[in-house]
Design an enzyme around this catalytic site. Structure first.
Site, mmCIF file in Angstrom:
data_model
loop_
_atom_site.group_PDB
_atom_site.id
_atom_site.type_symbol
_atom_site.label_atom_id
_atom_site.label_comp_id
_atom_site.label_asym_id
_atom_site.label_seq_id
_atom_site.Cartn_x
_atom_site.Cartn_y
_atom_site.Cartn_z
ATOM 1 C CE1 TYR A 154 -7.534 -0.912 1.908
ATOM 2 C CE2 TYR A 154 -6.450 -3.045 2.143
ATOM 3 C CZ TYR A 154 -6.590 -1.829 1.484
ATOM 4 O OH TYR A 154 -5.803 -1.553 0.387
HETATM 5 N N1 LIG Z 1 0.048 0.565 -0.730
HETATM 6 C C1 LIG Z 1 -0.343 -0.703 -0.684
HETATM 7 O O1 LIG Z 1 0.352 -1.572 -0.149
HETATM 8 C C2 LIG Z 1 -1.653 -1.109 -1.314
HETATM 9 C C3 LIG Z 1 -1.900 -2.482 -1.439
HETATM 10 C C4 LIG Z 1 -3.104 -2.897 -1.994
HETATM 11 C C5 LIG Z 1 -4.018 -1.960 -2.441
HETATM 12 N N2 LIG Z 1 -3.753 -0.630 -2.320
HETATM 13 C C6 LIG Z 1 -4.778 0.312 -2.806
HETATM 14 O O2 LIG Z 1 -4.193 1.207 -3.726
HETATM 15 C C7 LIG Z 1 -4.866 2.466 -3.668
HETATM 16 C C8 LIG Z 1 -3.843 3.575 -3.461
HETATM 17 O O3 LIG Z 1 -3.172 3.339 -2.231
HETATM 18 P P1 LIG Z 1 -1.817 4.109 -1.833
HETATM 19 O O4 LIG Z 1 -1.016 3.143 -1.075
HETATM 20 O O5 LIG Z 1 -1.245 4.815 -2.983
HETATM 21 O O6 LIG Z 1 -2.441 5.182 -0.780
HETATM 22 P P2 LIG Z 1 -1.892 6.618 -0.296
HETATM 23 O O7 LIG Z 1 -0.433 6.725 -0.534
HETATM 24 O O8 LIG Z 1 -2.428 6.788 1.088
HETATM 25 O O9 LIG Z 1 -2.641 7.632 -1.288
HETATM 26 C C9 LIG Z 1 -4.044 7.686 -1.243
HETATM 27 C C10 LIG Z 1 -4.558 8.638 -2.287
HETATM 28 O O10 LIG Z 1 -5.991 8.602 -2.217
HETATM 29 C C11 LIG Z 1 -6.469 9.923 -2.079
HETATM 30 N N3 LIG Z 1 -7.720 9.934 -1.333
HETATM 31 C C12 LIG Z 1 -7.958 9.492 -0.073
HETATM 32 N N4 LIG Z 1 -9.244 9.695 0.253
HETATM 33 C C13 LIG Z 1 -9.835 10.272 -0.840
HETATM 34 C C14 LIG Z 1 -11.134 10.722 -1.127
HETATM 35 N N5 LIG Z 1 -12.126 10.627 -0.217
HETATM 36 N N6 LIG Z 1 -11.389 11.288 -2.332
HETATM 37 C C15 LIG Z 1 -10.402 11.402 -3.262
HETATM 38 N N7 LIG Z 1 -9.135 10.990 -3.031
HETATM 39 C C16 LIG Z 1 -8.866 10.444 -1.829
HETATM 40 C C17 LIG Z 1 -5.371 10.693 -1.413
HETATM 41 O O11 LIG Z 1 -5.537 12.062 -1.753
HETATM 42 P P3 LIG Z 1 -5.208 13.269 -0.698
HETATM 43 O O12 LIG Z 1 -3.746 13.154 -0.400
HETATM 44 O O13 LIG Z 1 -5.560 14.481 -1.454
HETATM 45 O O14 LIG Z 1 -6.067 12.988 0.494
HETATM 46 C C18 LIG Z 1 -4.128 10.074 -2.064
HETATM 47 O O15 LIG Z 1 -3.889 10.674 -3.307
HETATM 48 C C19 LIG Z 1 -5.890 2.351 -2.525
HETATM 49 O O16 LIG Z 1 -7.159 2.044 -3.059
HETATM 50 C C20 LIG Z 1 -5.366 1.188 -1.706
HETATM 51 O O17 LIG Z 1 -6.383 0.530 -1.006
HETATM 52 C C21 LIG Z 1 -2.597 -0.182 -1.758
#
Ligand SMILES: NC(=O)c1ccc[n+]([C@@H]2O[C@H](COP(=O)([O-])OP(=O)(O)OC[C@H]3O[C@@H](n4cnc5c(N)ncnc54)[C@H](OP(=O)(O)O)[C@@H]3O)[C@@H](O)[C@H]2O)c1
Length: 246
Positions: A154
């Site tokens: 990741y």
């Molecule tokens: N949460 C954290 O602690 C954290 C920390 C650092 C960075 N981030 C980054 O922030 C971003 C958002 O994370 P999150 O925590 O909000 O994740 P999340 O709650 O799992 O949501 C992920 C989103 O990405 C979409 N997605 C997944 N695969 C996809 C694809 N192939 N094409 C288009 N959409 C796709 C999902 O859509 P569907 O539901 O339609 O599949 C969902 O809307 C990510 O890049 C993650 O790495 C998160």
């Protein structure tokens, strides 16, 4: 209802989590927003309904960001509906945690396909199609500063995203397009909670100088700043929004 600016934003992975908060925030800032999703059609439609109820303008568009043709169609749809694209937020991402010794090929390939190739697909399209003065924000992670066990693939995918951020900022500067990344610390979303027990969550809260997890709004407000009129001189930067954990 007419939005209060003529700016148009695409937010990838905006059906839930951080992306949904960013879409909501940019719509309330007055941008027209394309809510991209992969599988969660219902959640994306509900979000658009909420945005419209609040007086904003938004539409959904299904596209797997790892598929370059789907990303081209995403931009086509935004241009057809709203006349152009000014902002791309490359937010879609997945996180599968395992020590390197236990990572299987499928998990490695899927992480690279969505987090790195998916971001690249959006960046290439944006580099060719964003209107002058546009804004690009990529989502990285503060894990790159923490180097915790289990996060190897990741973190590697997001380190590559940071490299693309720095380089594209230099390539697009002449057109007034800025390219930055936001690197959140732990934010309370499905991606973060997956596989963590209460003791682990407590430890992560206590590690943070502010004693809490991030909220999706903490990240949306940083993205709002970076795509807004007050950030024109911020370019090629990685903003670690993490409460000071690293
Ligand atoms: N949460 C954290 O602690 C954290 C920390 C650092 C960075 N981030 C980054 O922030 C971003 C958002 O994370 P999150 O925590 O909000 O994740 P999340 O709650 O799992 O949501 C992920 C989103 O990405 C979409 N997605 C997944 N695969 C996809 C694809 N192939 N094409 C288009 N959409 C796709 C999902 O859509 P569907 O539901 O339609 O599949 C969902 O809307 C990510 O890049 C993650 O790495 C998160």
């Amino acid at each position: 209802m007419t939005p209060s600016t003529n700016k148009v934003a695409i937010v990838t992975g905006a059906s839930r989590g951080i992306g949904a908060a960013i879409a909501r925030r940019l719509a309330s800032d007055g941008l027209s927003v394309v809510v991209n999703y992969a599988g969660s059609a219902g959640a994306a439609a509900d979000l658009v309904a909420d945005i419209e109820k609040a007086g904003g303008r938004a539409m959904t568009f299904q596209a797997d960001v790892s598929d370059p043709e789907a990303v081209t169609r995403l931009f086509d749809a935004a241009e057809a509906a709203y006349g152009g694209v000014d902002v791309l937020v490359n937010n879609a991402g997945i996180m599968k945690l395992a020590p390197l010794a236990q990572v299987d090929d499928a998990a490695f390939d899927q992480t690279i396909a969505i987090n790195l190739k998916g971001t690249f697909n959006g960046l290439r399209e944006a580099a060719n199609r964003l209107r002058d003065g546009g804004r690009i924000v990529n989502l990285s992670t503060s894990v790159i500063g923490l180097y915790q066990p289990g996060y190897g693939v990741y973190a590697a995918s997001k380190a590559a995203v940071e490299a693309l951020t720095h380089i594209l900022a230099k390539e697009l500067g002449a057109r007034g397009v800025t390219v930055n990344a936001v690197a959140p610390g732990p934010v309370a979303t499905e991606l973060f909670f997956e596989g963590k027990d209460e003791a682990t969550l407590d430890r992560i809260r206590q590690m943070n100088p502010l004693g809490r997890l991030g909220d999706v709004g903490d990240i949306a407000s940083v993205v709002s700043l970076l795509v807004g009129p007050n950030a024109g001189w911020i370019n090629g930067q990685i903003v670690r929004a993490n409460g000071g954990v690293v």
